[in-house]
Motif scaffolding. Sequence first.
Motif, mmCIF file in Angstrom:
data_model
loop_
_atom_site.group_PDB
_atom_site.id
_atom_site.type_symbol
_atom_site.label_atom_id
_atom_site.label_comp_id
_atom_site.label_asym_id
_atom_site.label_seq_id
_atom_site.Cartn_x
_atom_site.Cartn_y
_atom_site.Cartn_z
ATOM 1 N N VAL A 125 19.405 -44.869 40.870
ATOM 2 C CA VAL A 125 19.107 -45.078 42.284
ATOM 3 C C VAL A 125 20.411 -45.429 42.997
ATOM 4 O O VAL A 125 21.155 -46.288 42.546
ATOM 5 N N SER A 137 23.606 -47.893 47.563
ATOM 6 C CA SER A 137 23.604 -48.074 49.015
ATOM 7 C C SER A 137 22.220 -47.927 49.641
ATOM 8 O O SER A 137 22.100 -47.903 50.854
ATOM 9 N N SER A 138 21.178 -47.855 48.810
ATOM 10 C CA SER A 138 19.829 -47.608 49.338
ATOM 11 C C SER A 138 19.010 -48.868 49.583
ATOM 12 O O SER A 138 17.830 -48.772 49.921
ATOM 13 N N ARG A 197 10.606 -48.524 47.840
ATOM 14 C CA ARG A 197 11.070 -47.566 48.833
ATOM 15 C C ARG A 197 11.145 -46.170 48.242
ATOM 16 O O ARG A 197 11.178 -45.992 47.027
ATOM 17 N N VAL A 207 13.805 -43.129 48.306
ATOM 18 C CA VAL A 207 15.215 -42.900 48.610
ATOM 19 C C VAL A 207 15.453 -41.395 48.594
ATOM 20 O O VAL A 207 15.082 -40.704 47.636
ATOM 21 N N TYR A 208 16.054 -40.898 49.667
ATOM 22 C CA TYR A 208 16.368 -39.475 49.792
ATOM 23 C C TYR A 208 17.877 -39.334 49.960
ATOM 24 O O TYR A 208 18.441 -39.799 50.945
ATOM 25 N N ALA A 209 18.541 -38.720 48.966
ATOM 26 C CA ALA A 209 19.989 -38.503 49.003
ATOM 27 C C ALA A 209 20.250 -37.082 49.495
ATOM 28 O O ALA A 209 19.913 -36.110 48.816
ATOM 29 N N PRO A 254 21.561 -40.813 57.854
ATOM 30 C CA PRO A 254 21.359 -41.893 56.889
ATOM 31 C C PRO A 254 20.859 -43.151 57.595
ATOM 32 O O PRO A 254 21.274 -43.451 58.715
ATOM 33 N N ALA A 271 17.341 -46.363 57.447
ATOM 34 C CA ALA A 271 16.012 -46.746 56.980
ATOM 35 C C ALA A 271 14.958 -46.266 57.973
ATOM 36 O O ALA A 271 15.127 -46.387 59.187
ATOM 37 N N VAL A 292 14.457 -44.565 52.735
ATOM 38 C CA VAL A 292 15.883 -44.769 52.989
ATOM 39 C C VAL A 292 16.604 -43.457 52.733
ATOM 40 O O VAL A 292 16.504 -42.882 51.646
ATOM 41 N N VAL A 301 20.184 -41.633 52.383
ATOM 42 C CA VAL A 301 21.600 -41.880 52.116
ATOM 43 C C VAL A 301 22.331 -40.537 52.112
ATOM 44 O O VAL A 301 21.720 -39.496 51.917
#
Length: 180
Positions: free
Chosen positions: A57, A60-61, A66, A68-70, A100, A102, A177, A179
């Motif tokens: 993970v 920075s998330s 949550r 998390v979508y990179a 990027p 939340a 979130v 990133v």
Amino acid sequence: MAGLTAAAVAVVAFLAYQASASVPADLADQPRTPGTVAPSASASAGTKKPAKNPLAVPASSGTGERVVYALKDRRVWLVDGKNKALRTFTVAPSSVSPEPGAYAVTSRSGSVRGSDGVQIEHVVRFATVEDVTVGFSAALDGSMPAADPAKKTGGIRMKRADGDAMWTFASIGAKVVVVS
């Protein structure tokens, strides 16, 4: 002289054992194809950085439960309250991406037609960019085509099994979130 040779052989054997014991399991089990060469130890001797786990993970998330979508990795993680990834998977990004930051899940739909005309399910929406709603979805036909850059679409596509997991995990108000 024989004693020194025996001691040297014992030291080399011990060092070889230590080296083989420290190889990550996912690398140790990979078969080598003929003609490939193992990475040289001297190639990385000057830079002793711990290897980054590409499936970890992103730091920075944030913290807590949550999604998390990179953006660059084209990957999503479903993260529990203890910051442990419950699932991670690749996605096909939309042509319009959120900045990027939340977000929160704002709406969900069980089954609809996507803006690209494809029948989709398990739609989890969380952002609006340039009047385009952005969300995760899975195509009923299982396809994950690359988004047409000429059209403004917000559907981030995933495999149907991943869509099922997202649908179960991300209810209204769930934190998402994004990133880079």
